[in-house]
Design a protein around this motif. Structure first.
Motif, PDB file in Angstrom:
ATOM      1  N   ASP A 291       8.222  83.143 -41.235  1.00 21.97           N
ATOM      2  CA  ASP A 291       7.323  83.293 -42.382  1.00 21.97           C
ATOM      3  C   ASP A 291       7.988  84.080 -43.511  1.00 21.97           C
ATOM      4  O   ASP A 291       7.804  83.749 -44.695  1.00 21.97           O
ATOM      5  N   ARG A 292       8.743  85.092 -43.147  1.00 23.85           N
ATOM      6  CA  ARG A 292       9.417  85.882 -44.187  1.00 23.85           C
ATOM      7  C   ARG A 292      10.494  85.053 -44.877  1.00 23.85           C
ATOM      8  O   ARG A 292      10.642  85.098 -46.100  1.00 23.85           O
ATOM      9  N   ARG A 293      11.260  84.280 -44.116  1.00 21.81           N
ATOM     10  CA  ARG A 293      12.289  83.447 -44.736  1.00 21.81           C
ATOM     11  C   ARG A 293      11.672  82.332 -45.583  1.00 21.81           C
ATOM     12  O   ARG A 293      12.235  81.936 -46.603  1.00 21.81           O
ATOM     13  N   ARG A 294      10.531  81.829 -45.159  1.00 19.80           N
ATOM     14  CA  ARG A 294       9.871  80.811 -45.966  1.00 19.80           C
ATOM     15  C   ARG A 294       9.415  81.395 -47.296  1.00 19.80           C
ATOM     16  O   ARG A 294       9.562  80.763 -48.344  1.00 19.80           O
ATOM     17  N   ALA A 295       8.867  82.601 -47.275  1.00 17.98           N
ATOM     18  CA  ALA A 295       8.471  83.253 -48.525  1.00 17.98           C
ATOM     19  C   ALA A 295       9.690  83.512 -49.412  1.00 17.98           C
ATOM     20  O   ALA A 295       9.627  83.341 -50.636  1.00 17.98           O
ATOM     21  N   GLY A 296      10.822  83.915 -48.788  1.00 20.82           N
ATOM     22  CA  GLY A 296      12.035  84.125 -49.579  1.00 20.82           C
ATOM     23  C   GLY A 296      12.548  82.839 -50.191  1.00 20.82           C
ATOM     24  O   GLY A 296      13.014  82.828 -51.337  1.00 20.82           O
ATOM     25  N   TRP A 297      12.460  81.731 -49.442  1.00 16.84           N
ATOM     26  CA  TRP A 297      12.915  80.452 -49.999  1.00 16.84           C
ATOM     27  C   TRP A 297      12.028  80.009 -51.152  1.00 16.84           C
ATOM     28  O   TRP A 297      12.511  79.514 -52.161  1.00 16.84           O
ATOM     29  N   ARG A 298      10.722  80.190 -51.019  1.00 16.62           N
ATOM     30  CA  ARG A 298       9.827  79.801 -52.105  1.00 16.62           C
ATOM     31  C   ARG A 298      10.091  80.618 -53.364  1.00 16.62           C
ATOM     32  O   ARG A 298      10.097  80.086 -54.476  1.00 16.62           O
ATOM     33  N   ALA A 299      10.314  81.918 -53.189  1.00 13.82           N
ATOM     34  CA  ALA A 299      10.629  82.754 -54.355  1.00 13.82           C
ATOM     35  C   ALA A 299      11.950  82.320 -54.987  1.00 13.82           C
ATOM     36  O   ALA A 299      12.071  82.261 -56.222  1.00 13.82           O
ATOM     37  N   ALA A 300      12.949  82.009 -54.156  1.00 18.19           N
ATOM     38  CA  ALA A 300      14.232  81.566 -54.695  1.00 18.19           C
ATOM     39  C   ALA A 300      14.101  80.221 -55.396  1.00 18.19           C
ATOM     40  O   ALA A 300      14.743  79.976 -56.432  1.00 18.19           O
ATOM     41  N   ALA A 301      13.269  79.320 -54.849  1.00 20.62           N
ATOM     42  CA  ALA A 301      13.070  78.014 -55.485  1.00 20.62           C
ATOM     43  C   ALA A 301      12.379  78.162 -56.837  1.00 20.62           C
ATOM     44  O   ALA A 301      12.724  77.474 -57.809  1.00 20.62           O
ATOM     45  N   GLU A 302      11.405  79.066 -56.926  1.00 16.78           N
ATOM     46  CA  GLU A 302      10.746  79.301 -58.213  1.00 16.78           C
ATOM     47  C   GLU A 302      11.721  79.897 -59.231  1.00 16.78           C
ATOM     48  O   GLU A 302      11.718  79.521 -60.410  1.00 16.78           O
ATOM     49  N   GLY A 303      12.567  80.821 -58.776  1.00 19.26           N
ATOM     50  CA  GLY A 303      13.581  81.370 -59.670  1.00 19.26           C
ATOM     51  C   GLY A 303      14.563  80.314 -60.126  1.00 19.26           C
ATOM     52  O   GLY A 303      15.009  80.322 -61.287  1.00 19.26           O
TER      53      GLY A 303
END
Length: 257
Positions: free
Chosen positions: A182-194
């Motif tokens: 779950d933490r890595r998924r949140a990090g990927w979503r933030a990176a994708a938005e950036g």
């Protein structure tokens, strides 16, 4: 007789003062108009010098071309910086995706193994102490790799928010794998938005650089031919028409979702 002359003189003083005041105001107004518009000092019968006018117009064209060239060079540098920033953001998003994909695979594998019966172990204080040590060690390793935040690690060590050191390590590993996923998924979503924000900034900077390049080229042509230079609104339209809308799509991330 003297009194009559004196009376006549005194009676005319206010009228003369008013006349002189009016003349003074008129003179001051005329002086201000001449200062504000000095071209009125030039006699009307003096014909303008075509060579001087052409030289002034050429000087304006040269100054305009220089200014646009400087602006175009600055816009090109900005576009390059923003494209490099987008490439960096894309690489970060790719790394975040691979990390999330690996965590998802691991969590799915462990969830599949959860159907197996739990290994039988003696419920002794030593066993519970070993289970607690295993949980603390696994949580600290996950935190060291950036998969658990400091708050989550504190919850594990304090046995809060569902973290129970009495569970079997196999069960604890499943819970920990889900939290990491779950933490890595949140990090990927933030990176994708950036990455998407960086892409939009790069696309806007590239469009501005293209428009200014068209304007600079037109200004240079006008300086050589003497024609009227293209204006920025026309340059933007020309740049957009010259570059197809789908051409910049190659900068977009290939990943979907």
């Amino acid at each position: 007789m003297q009194q009559t002359v004196l009376h006549h003189f005194l009676s005319k003083v206010p009228e003369a003062a008013a006349i002189w005041s009016g003349l003074l105001v008129f003179a001051l107004g005329l002086l201000a108009a001449l200062v504000a518009r000095p071209e009125r000092d030039v006699p009307a019968d003096v014909a303008p010098d075509p060579a001087a006018e052409e030289a002034a117009r050429r000087a304006d064209l040269r100054r305009y071309a220089d200014e646009v060239a400087v602006a175009a060079a600055g816009a090109a540098q900005t576009a390059r910086r923003r494209r490099e920033r987008w490439l960096t953001a894309q690489a970060a998003a790719d790394r975040a995706w691979r990390a999330y994909d690996a965590a998802e695979t691991s969590a799915r594998r462990l969830a599949g193994a959860a159907v197996l019966p739990e290994p039988r172990t003696l419920r002794t204080p030593a066993e519970y102490a070993a289970r607690e040590r295993w949980l603390h060690h696994a949580a600290m390793a996950a935190h060291w790799h950036g998969d658990l935040s400091a708050r989550q690690l504190a919850d594990v060590l304090a046995h809060r928010n569902g973290w129970d050191p009495r569970r079997h390590p196999a069960e604890q590993e499943i819970v920990l794998a889900r939290v990491v996923r779950d933490r890595r998924r949140a990090g990927w979503r933030a990176a994708a938005e950036g990455e998407q924000r960086a892409w939009r900034d790069a696309a806007l900077a590239a469009e501005s650089a293209r428009a200014l390049a068209v304007e600079a080229f037109a200004a240079a042509e006008a300086l050589h031919t003497g024609a009227a230079p293209i204006r920025r609104t026309e340059a933007v339209a020309t740049a957009r028409a010259a570059v197809p809308a789908g051409r910049s799509a190659r900068f977009r991330p290939a990943r979907v979702g």
